[in-house]
Design a protein around this motif. Sequence first.
Motif, short mmCIF file in Angstrom:
data_model
loop_
_atom_site.label_atom_id
_atom_site.label_comp_id
_atom_site.label_asym_id
_atom_site.label_seq_id
_atom_site.Cartn_x
_atom_site.Cartn_y
_atom_site.Cartn_z
N ALA A 14 40.20 59.36 110.70
CA ALA A 14 40.33 60.89 110.97
C ALA A 14 38.80 61.56 110.66
CB ALA A 14 40.81 61.98 111.08
N ASP A 211 52.32 71.10 109.83
CA ASP A 211 53.58 69.95 110.14
C ASP A 211 54.29 69.51 110.38
OD1 ASP A 211 54.43 69.56 107.60
OD2 ASP A 211 53.77 67.69 107.22
N GLY A 228 53.81 65.12 113.05
CA GLY A 228 53.12 65.37 114.03
C GLY A 228 52.54 66.74 113.16
N TYR A 230 49.72 70.72 113.72
CA TYR A 230 49.09 71.53 114.82
C TYR A 230 48.18 72.38 113.86
CZ TYR A 230 53.09 74.38 114.74
OH TYR A 230 53.78 75.84 114.02
N PRO A 290 49.38 64.10 108.96
CA PRO A 290 48.74 64.58 109.71
C PRO A 290 47.52 65.38 109.86
CG PRO A 290 50.72 64.70 110.68
CD PRO A 290 51.02 64.77 109.27
N GLN A 293 44.10 65.23 110.65
CA GLN A 293 43.77 65.20 111.91
C GLN A 293 43.71 65.80 113.03
OE1 GLN A 293 45.47 63.03 110.08
NE2 GLN A 293 46.49 61.25 110.71
N VAL A 294 44.28 66.81 112.50
CA VAL A 294 43.79 68.57 113.41
C VAL A 294 42.70 69.21 113.34
CG1 VAL A 294 46.14 68.35 114.16
CG2 VAL A 294 45.50 69.17 112.47
N ALA A 327 44.16 72.60 117.62
CA ALA A 327 44.31 71.32 118.13
C ALA A 327 45.70 70.87 117.63
CB ALA A 327 43.25 69.93 116.83
N THR A 329 48.15 66.94 117.33
CA THR A 329 48.09 65.62 116.81
C THR A 329 50.01 65.05 117.03
OG1 THR A 329 47.51 63.64 115.36
CG2 THR A 329 48.45 65.31 114.10
N ASN A 383 47.65 58.01 115.94
CA ASN A 383 48.30 59.53 115.83
C ASN A 383 46.80 59.93 116.94
OD1 ASN A 383 46.98 59.69 112.26
ND2 ASN A 383 48.94 60.12 113.22
N THR A 385 45.85 62.95 119.52
CA THR A 385 45.20 64.28 119.11
C THR A 385 44.52 64.92 120.14
OG1 THR A 385 45.30 63.38 116.70
CG2 THR A 385 43.78 65.36 117.23
N ALA A 398 47.55 65.93 124.60
CA ALA A 398 48.20 65.11 123.59
C ALA A 398 49.43 64.39 124.28
CB ALA A 398 48.67 65.86 122.43
#
Length: 428
Positions: A14, A211, A228, A230, A290, A293-294, A327, A329, A383, A385, A398
């Motif tokens: 990311a 998460d 995961g 957001y 993660p 990644q968002v 977002a 993931t 991941n 996303t 997703a």
Amino acid sequence: MNILLIGSGGREHALAWKIAASPLLEKFYAAPGNPGIAQEAECVPLNVDDHDAVCRFCIDKKVDFVVVGPEAPLVAGLADALKAGGMAVFGPSAAAARLEGSKGFTKDLCSRYAIPTAGYGRFTDAAQAKAYVRQVGAPIVVKADGLAAGKGVTIAATEDAACAAIDDCFSGMFGGAGAEVVVEEFLEGEEASFFCLCDGKTALPFGTAQDHKRLSEGDTGPNTGGMGAYSPAPVMTDAMIERTMREIIEPTLTGMAEMGTPFTGVLYAGLMITADGPSLIEYNVRFGDPECQVLMPRLKDDLLLLLKGAADGQLAHMSARWRDEAALTVVMAARGYPGTPEKGTRIDGVDDAADPTLGVNIFHAGTALKDGQLVANGGRVLNVTALGHSVAEAGTAAYAAVDRIDWPGGFCRRDIGWRAIEREKAGR
């Protein structure tokens, strides 16, 4: 600028994806990277534990700036070695990285600077730790003091379970990380992740996320590195962010500076939002995985410029802007995770599942290429996303991408974002 990114996981993919969009970028290297990162940077087989080798590479390749992704190299002093060699680097010194490298160090800092956190005890003796458990009662939290790849924490519902977790730590289950144990009172509330870029004096708020640490739906099963996430986190209102900055982040920066170890890099506060306000669960000294990644798809600004600003002490003059979209993931993990994951299983359809024009990106974590075929090479592997006007919309996109990936050897949770989606349905 010529850039070297250290790391090989989904977080680093990311970061690589976002850094690659910077107009400041000239040559981009990653060590050791992964097949996804290789789409953005030239991956080089550097042993990042060999600090001299990393420094020599930077000199040979005229690297202007090093971004360190994972925590272990920071705790081991890679940033110190690079700075001693004349390199600019994003990431804290080993002394400052103790905020993640020793949970006991952070708890003592909280105590000294009146930073809200759970009551605790530090122990190097199992019998004393168990006596504290019986004194406080359950539920209670047992943590290996050092780095344990996100797996050294047990939320014990009973005193017996807490004592078993203490035995696990001292038996060597987490290596040297369990040589000391921190036992904490259990906090009730909602967890959230809060990030700040720091230059030693100034902290720039840098997004919120939530998460899902538990393996299975309904937040059940063992703790993992994260299944995961957001962003943004609805519980982190403007008022809550202001309190977190005032009560937690700013005293931490002050304390670290007073101790002669000013913190530069990204400070990731794991919070429990209780009835009384924000309370610090733990600090990390790198972007979440993660959560990164968002954050990256939502960031409007040039990430490379901001990271360099943190390294150069210029954050007082900078700001970060965020997209209105949410977002989300979804982590696709190999069967057997978080125990012994099945490696080498074939993965197809990843490129077809991604659609960057619609805000759907797939960040590689534990992947490898074997004879040109993408295969699983770790526990958390992909991941998936997506962006959306709401968390629910991002989740729908997703999971549609997840369903386009052909990987019988993988699995994922199907309820990422459930808390935020319930809020959205309720209109809160």
